[in-house]
Scaffold this motif. Structure first.
Motif, PDB file in Angstrom:
ATOM      1  N   THR A   1     -36.762 -15.147  -1.813  1.00  0.00           N
ATOM      2  CA  THR A   1     -36.654 -16.181  -2.536  1.00  0.00           C
ATOM      3  C   THR A   1     -38.199 -17.480  -2.946  1.00  0.00           C
ATOM      4  O   THR A   1     -38.453 -18.426  -3.331  1.00  0.00           O
ATOM      5  CB  THR A   1     -35.277 -17.563  -2.046  1.00  0.00           C
ATOM      6  N   HIS A   2     -38.865 -16.826  -2.365  1.00  0.00           N
ATOM      7  CA  HIS A   2     -39.465 -17.989  -1.917  1.00  0.00           C
ATOM      8  C   HIS A   2     -40.702 -17.574  -3.399  1.00  0.00           C
ATOM      9  O   HIS A   2     -41.300 -18.924  -3.994  1.00  0.00           O
ATOM     10  CB  HIS A   2     -40.703 -17.368  -0.364  1.00  0.00           C
TER      11      HIS A   2
ATOM     12  N   LYS B   1     -59.189 -18.537   3.308  1.00  0.00           N
ATOM     13  CA  LYS B   1     -58.435 -18.113   4.688  1.00  0.00           C
ATOM     14  C   LYS B   1     -56.656 -18.116   3.956  1.00  0.00           C
ATOM     15  O   LYS B   1     -56.278 -19.070   3.781  1.00  0.00           O
ATOM     16  CB  LYS B   1     -58.242 -18.730   5.031  1.00  0.00           C
ATOM     17  N   HIS B   2     -55.882 -17.153   4.381  1.00  0.00           N
ATOM     18  CA  HIS B   2     -54.714 -17.751   4.549  1.00  0.00           C
ATOM     19  C   HIS B   2     -53.942 -18.020   5.868  1.00  0.00           C
ATOM     20  O   HIS B   2     -53.612 -17.555   6.888  1.00  0.00           O
ATOM     21  CB  HIS B   2     -53.755 -16.148   3.693  1.00  0.00           C
ATOM     22  N   ILE B   3     -54.141 -19.568   6.438  1.00  0.00           N
ATOM     23  CA  ILE B   3     -53.894 -20.181   7.799  1.00  0.00           C
ATOM     24  C   ILE B   3     -52.170 -20.431   7.528  1.00  0.00           C
ATOM     25  O   ILE B   3     -51.719 -21.435   8.326  1.00  0.00           O
ATOM     26  CB  ILE B   3     -55.273 -21.454   7.948  1.00  0.00           C
ATOM     27  N   ARG B   4     -52.709 -21.502   6.416  1.00  0.00           N
ATOM     28  CA  ARG B   4     -50.489 -22.079   5.832  1.00  0.00           C
ATOM     29  C   ARG B   4     -49.653 -21.037   5.636  1.00  0.00           C
ATOM     30  O   ARG B   4     -50.209 -19.562   5.272  1.00  0.00           O
ATOM     31  CB  ARG B   4     -50.312 -23.042   5.104  1.00  0.00           C
TER      32      ARG B   4
ATOM     33  N   ASP C   1     -49.321 -19.618   2.139  1.00  0.00           N
ATOM     34  CA  ASP C   1     -50.698 -19.076   1.322  1.00  0.00           C
ATOM     35  C   ASP C   1     -49.931 -17.924   1.322  1.00  0.00           C
ATOM     36  O   ASP C   1     -50.677 -17.291   0.256  1.00  0.00           O
ATOM     37  CB  ASP C   1     -51.748 -19.278   2.156  1.00  0.00           C
ATOM     38  N   GLU C   2     -49.565 -17.086   1.770  1.00  0.00           N
ATOM     39  CA  GLU C   2     -48.373 -15.976   1.470  1.00  0.00           C
ATOM     40  C   GLU C   2     -47.831 -16.130   1.007  1.00  0.00           C
ATOM     41  O   GLU C   2     -47.490 -14.667  -0.552  1.00  0.00           O
ATOM     42  CB  GLU C   2     -47.724 -15.439   2.634  1.00  0.00           C
TER      43      GLU C   2
ATOM     44  N   PRO D   1     -47.492 -15.634  -3.651  1.00  0.00           N
ATOM     45  CA  PRO D   1     -48.316 -15.273  -4.277  1.00  0.00           C
ATOM     46  C   PRO D   1     -48.767 -16.676  -5.651  1.00  0.00           C
ATOM     47  O   PRO D   1     -49.975 -16.739  -4.978  1.00  0.00           O
ATOM     48  CB  PRO D   1     -47.529 -14.751  -5.179  1.00  0.00           C
ATOM     49  N   THR D   2     -47.521 -17.728  -6.074  1.00  0.00           N
ATOM     50  CA  THR D   2     -47.586 -18.608  -6.764  1.00  0.00           C
ATOM     51  C   THR D   2     -48.115 -20.560  -6.422  1.00  0.00           C
ATOM     52  O   THR D   2     -48.632 -21.004  -7.027  1.00  0.00           O
ATOM     53  CB  THR D   2     -46.797 -18.824  -7.999  1.00  0.00           C
ATOM     54  N   LEU D   3     -47.328 -19.958  -4.967  1.00  0.00           N
ATOM     55  CA  LEU D   3     -47.519 -21.996  -4.120  1.00  0.00           C
ATOM     56  C   LEU D   3     -48.435 -21.638  -3.625  1.00  0.00           C
ATOM     57  O   LEU D   3     -48.417 -23.547  -4.899  1.00  0.00           O
ATOM     58  CB  LEU D   3     -46.090 -21.379  -3.328  1.00  0.00           C
ATOM     59  N   PRO D   4     -49.263 -21.136  -3.289  1.00  0.00           N
ATOM     60  CA  PRO D   4     -50.790 -22.954  -2.779  1.00  0.00           C
ATOM     61  C   PRO D   4     -51.428 -22.480  -4.341  1.00  0.00           C
ATOM     62  O   PRO D   4     -51.986 -24.148  -4.117  1.00  0.00           O
ATOM     63  CB  PRO D   4     -51.239 -21.391  -2.648  1.00  0.00           C
ATOM     64  N   GLN D   5     -51.456 -22.095  -5.559  1.00  0.00           N
ATOM     65  CA  GLN D   5     -51.537 -22.907  -6.624  1.00  0.00           C
ATOM     66  C   GLN D   5     -51.467 -23.714  -7.736  1.00  0.00           C
ATOM     67  O   GLN D   5     -51.863 -24.807  -8.321  1.00  0.00           O
ATOM     68  CB  GLN D   5     -51.698 -21.358  -7.810  1.00  0.00           C
ATOM     69  N   ALA D   6     -49.549 -23.720  -7.356  1.00  0.00           N
ATOM     70  CA  ALA D   6     -48.518 -24.776  -7.587  1.00  0.00           C
ATOM     71  C   ALA D   6     -48.620 -26.013  -7.064  1.00  0.00           C
ATOM     72  O   ALA D   6     -49.253 -27.184  -7.512  1.00  0.00           O
ATOM     73  CB  ALA D   6     -47.562 -24.579  -7.834  1.00  0.00           C
TER      74      ALA D   6
END
Length: 121
Positions: free
Chosen positions: A42-43, A78-81, A84-85, A87-92
């Motif tokens: 669901t992520h 860098k994917h530290i959180r 971050d994995e 796909p759309t959540l860091p951008q949002a």
């Protein structure tokens, strides 16, 4: 001073700031916590819903926001959180962070309301 009295004064507590920028927004904080606990499948769905809500507020076509998210133009190298994995959540979250506080609360509330349907499917 009694054993049960707390040594930290209330004035000290009022000056403490949240550790993360989104901690100041209860719906967003709760949404991210629930997403962390949700099944991995669901992520991406909930990340895409948040991105669509942010793009809707900014009046950007959702397809453009998703395309930008896939290219990773605004996301850290860098994917530290943990998110971050997704796909759309860091951008949002990057776009959401730029909005005024009232808009963040509005988008976060709308996103939080989408959880039931996304988790049920």
């Amino acid at each position: 001073m009694s054993f049960f009295q707390h040594t930290t004064s209330l004035s000290t507590l009022k000056t403490l700031r949240p550790a993360r920028w989104y901690d100041a927004y209860p719906n967003l904080k709760m949404g991210l916590h629930l997403l962390y606990l949700a099944p991995i499948v669901t992520h991406s769905t909930l990340g895409e819903i948040l991105l669509q809500l942010v793009c809707g507020y900014l009046e950007i076509p959702a397809e453009e926001g998703i395309r930008l998210a896939k290219t990773g133009t605004l996301t850290p190298a860098k994917h530290i959180r943990w998110y971050d994995e997704v796909p759309t959540l860091p951008q949002a979250l990057t776009l959401l962070k730029q909005l005024p506080p009232s808009a963040i609360r509005q988008v976060a509330k709308a996103w939080h309301q989408q959880f039931g349907a996304a988790l049920a499917s």
